[in-house]
Design a protein around this motif. Structure first.
Motif, short mmCIF file in Angstrom:
data_model
loop_
_atom_site.label_atom_id
_atom_site.label_comp_id
_atom_site.label_asym_id
_atom_site.label_seq_id
_atom_site.Cartn_x
_atom_site.Cartn_y
_atom_site.Cartn_z
N TRP A 168 58.25 51.24 38.40
CA TRP A 168 57.61 50.13 37.69
C TRP A 168 56.15 49.98 38.11
O TRP A 168 55.27 49.80 37.27
N VAL A 169 55.87 50.03 39.40
CA VAL A 169 54.49 49.82 39.84
C VAL A 169 53.61 51.03 39.56
O VAL A 169 52.40 50.90 39.40
N TYR A 170 54.21 52.23 39.50
CA TYR A 170 53.41 53.43 39.26
C TYR A 170 53.24 53.76 37.77
O TYR A 170 52.22 54.32 37.38
N LEU A 171 54.23 53.42 36.96
CA LEU A 171 54.18 53.90 35.58
C LEU A 171 54.53 52.82 34.56
O LEU A 171 53.74 52.48 33.69
N LEU A 172 55.73 52.25 34.67
CA LEU A 172 56.23 51.38 33.61
C LEU A 172 55.42 50.09 33.49
O LEU A 172 55.13 49.65 32.38
N LEU A 173 55.05 49.49 34.61
CA LEU A 173 54.26 48.26 34.54
C LEU A 173 52.89 48.52 33.95
O LEU A 173 52.34 47.67 33.24
N ARG A 174 52.33 49.68 34.25
CA ARG A 174 51.01 50.00 33.69
C ARG A 174 51.08 50.10 32.17
O ARG A 174 50.17 49.66 31.47
N GLU A 175 52.16 50.68 31.69
CA GLU A 175 52.29 50.87 30.24
C GLU A 175 52.64 49.56 29.53
O GLU A 175 52.30 49.37 28.38
N ILE A 176 53.34 48.65 30.22
CA ILE A 176 53.86 47.45 29.55
C ILE A 176 53.05 46.21 29.89
O ILE A 176 52.46 45.57 29.02
N LEU A 177 53.01 45.87 31.18
CA LEU A 177 52.47 44.58 31.56
C LEU A 177 50.96 44.56 31.72
O LEU A 177 50.31 43.58 31.34
N LEU A 178 50.38 45.62 32.28
CA LEU A 178 48.95 45.58 32.55
C LEU A 178 48.13 45.49 31.27
O LEU A 178 47.16 44.73 31.19
N ARG A 179 48.54 46.23 30.26
CA ARG A 179 47.81 46.15 29.00
C ARG A 179 47.98 44.78 28.35
O ARG A 179 47.04 44.24 27.76
N LYS A 180 49.17 44.21 28.45
CA LYS A 180 49.38 42.86 27.90
C LYS A 180 48.58 41.83 28.68
O LYS A 180 48.07 40.87 28.12
N PHE A 181 48.48 42.06 30.00
CA PHE A 181 47.67 41.16 30.80
C PHE A 181 46.21 41.18 30.35
O PHE A 181 45.57 40.14 30.20
N CYS A 182 45.71 42.39 30.13
CA CYS A 182 44.32 42.51 29.67
C CYS A 182 44.15 41.93 28.27
O CYS A 182 43.13 41.29 27.97
N ILE A 183 45.16 42.15 27.39
CA ILE A 183 45.09 41.57 26.04
C ILE A 183 45.07 40.05 26.10
O ILE A 183 44.31 39.38 25.39
N MET A 184 45.93 39.50 26.98
CA MET A 184 45.95 38.04 27.13
C MET A 184 44.63 37.52 27.68
O MET A 184 44.12 36.48 27.23
N ALA A 185 44.07 38.24 28.65
CA ALA A 185 42.78 37.81 29.21
C ALA A 185 41.69 37.84 28.14
O ALA A 185 40.88 36.91 28.03
N ASN A 186 41.69 38.90 27.32
CA ASN A 186 40.71 38.97 26.24
C ASN A 186 40.95 37.87 25.20
O ASN A 186 40.00 37.31 24.65
N ALA A 187 42.24 37.59 24.94
CA ALA A 187 42.55 36.54 23.98
C ALA A 187 42.07 35.19 24.45
O ALA A 187 41.51 34.39 23.69
N VAL A 188 42.29 34.91 25.75
CA VAL A 188 41.81 33.65 26.32
C VAL A 188 40.30 33.56 26.23
O VAL A 188 39.72 32.53 25.87
N SER A 189 39.63 34.69 26.54
CA SER A 189 38.17 34.71 26.46
C SER A 189 37.71 34.51 25.03
O SER A 189 36.78 33.74 24.76
N ASN A 190 38.39 35.18 24.08
CA ASN A 190 38.02 35.02 22.68
C ASN A 190 38.28 33.62 22.17
O ASN A 190 37.52 33.08 21.37
N CYS A 191 39.38 33.01 22.67
CA CYS A 191 39.70 31.64 22.27
C CYS A 191 38.60 30.67 22.71
O CYS A 191 38.21 29.77 21.97
#
Length: 392
Positions: free
Chosen positions: A338-361
């Motif tokens: 999870w920390v090496y592969l799965l989290l990077r593919e699933i959570l990290l990108r969503k985290f960045c999308i959420m951060a961008n969404a908050v910034s855009n909001c």
């Protein structure tokens, strides 16, 4: 081996405690769980849950690595995928070879002798624990070194780091660790049954066994050294990423993409360091402590410790911590994919999308506020323009 040797160390109530344990042991075993006031709680639910989650996570990681490896043409990415796949395969085999044995011991009422009268299975279990534990640590160190070289010296890395070198390094790690783990089979060191009698590992308190202190200390020192190498290389990588991100900062699309990738990688590396330190530090440090005090986990099952109340409580406390520490180390096999592969593919990108969404909001809110103010000011401006001709 049962938990009777891990009773309360109050001497005046020893007989009563043994009677109570014998009376309720049957009902406790029917629930596949055993609880003791001084030695904590052990349940078959732990190995079953850890085996299922470990198999699922590492299998998913292997599937993703296989798919990605066939698509990638970049040698650098293939080397990284080889390391990830090797770690997932190592953790998967570690779960498959050890968890069924633990579950079988629970089904045998926590009596190891029922499934291993010869003691050979205990040695096999100890070899598996040592091999897959150290392999996971060394593979993590190898990946940390690989990342540090790729970031700090990319030109040398691209010219010298080939897929064949990665394969040779991985094979060397597996072979050397396996040879080290087989030392007790050759007579150097010893694997013993550990409390609560469901697993075997390196003996930490038997100085009479030839080479036992050397073997146990070497395991702990190698583990700590691997942790230090991993943490140091990840810190170097994070520093290099931040420096390169600052030099490439700008408003272009490539700069924004580099910033996003840097953020993802830094979060991932911090997660890797936290997981490794939390999962492995307690076991390695506690092993050194138990070696210095000549205490072994199988002493929990000995009634000799009850003669001294203080020493008995200390031994039982060490046994509790040792069981928790080995569970944490086993948890690392579950968290690795999870920390090496799965989290990077699933959570990290969503985290960045959420951060961008908050910034855009926040930007949109500012635009809406400005639009509202403009709308309020527009009638005033129109009124002023109407009054000016009249006044003239």
């Amino acid at each position: 081996m049962t938990l009777d040797g891990c009773d309360s160390s109050e001497g005046s109530q020893t007989t009563t405690g043994e009677m109570l344990v014998s009376n309720v042991s049957k009902s406790l075993r029917e629930g596949n769980a055993t609880k003791n006031s001084s030695c904590g709680y052990v349940s078959v639910g732990f190995p079953i849950t850890m085996m299922i989650t470990g198999i699922v996570g590492n299998s998913l990681a292997l599937i993703l690595v296989y798919i990605s490896y066939r698509k990638k043409e970049n040698k650098r990415k293939k080397s990284f995928l080889l390391c990830i796949g090797s770690l997932a395969l190592t953790d998967l085999f570690g779960q498959l070879l050890t968890s069924p044995i633990v579950i079988s011991v629970y089904r045998a009422d926590l009596k190891w002798d029922r499934i291993d009268s010869s003691g050979n299975l205990c040695a096999f279990f100890g070899v598996c624990m040592t091999t897959f534990g150290l392999c996971a640590l060394f593979l993590a160190s190898a990946m940390a070194i690989e990342r540090a070289m790729a970031i700090t010296n990319p030109h040398w890395y691209s010219n010298h780091m080939k897929t064949s070198v990665t394969k040779q390094t991985l094979a060397a790690i597996w072979c050397l660790v396996l040879l080290f783990a087989l030392l007790p089979v050759a007579g150097v060191g010893k694997y013993t049954l550990q409390w609560p009698g469901t697993w075997c590992f390196i003996s930490t308190g038997d100085r009479e066994v030839p080479g036992n202190m050397f073997f146990s200390i070497t395991f702990a020192v190698l583990g700590i050294f691997s942790l230090l190498v991993t943490v140091s290389c990840n810190v170097v990588t994070i520093r290099g990423l931040i420096i390169r991100c600052k030099t490439k900062s700008g408003k272009s699309q490539s700069s924004k993409q580099w910033e996003r990738l840097t953020t993802e990688t830094v979060i991932q590396l911090l997660g890797i360091m936290c997981v490794l330190l939390i999962c492995w530090s307690p076991l390695l440090v506690l092993m050194l402590r138990m070696i210095s005090t000549q205490v072994s986990s199988h002493d929990c099952n000995s009634t000799a410790v009850n003669s001294n109340h203080t020493s008995g409580r200390d031994v039982h406390l060490d046994c509790n911590f040792f069981l928790i520490a080995i569970r944490l180390a086993s948890l690392n096999q579950i968290l690795d994919p999870w920390v090496y592969l799965l989290l990077r593919e699933i959570l990290l990108r969503k985290f960045c999308i959420m951060a961008n969404a908050v910034s855009n909001c926040s930007i949109e809110e500012q635009k809406e506020t400005q639009t509202a103010l403009d709308a309020l000011n527009k009638p005033n401006q129109e009124n002023n323009s109407l009054h000016k001709p009249q006044s003239s």
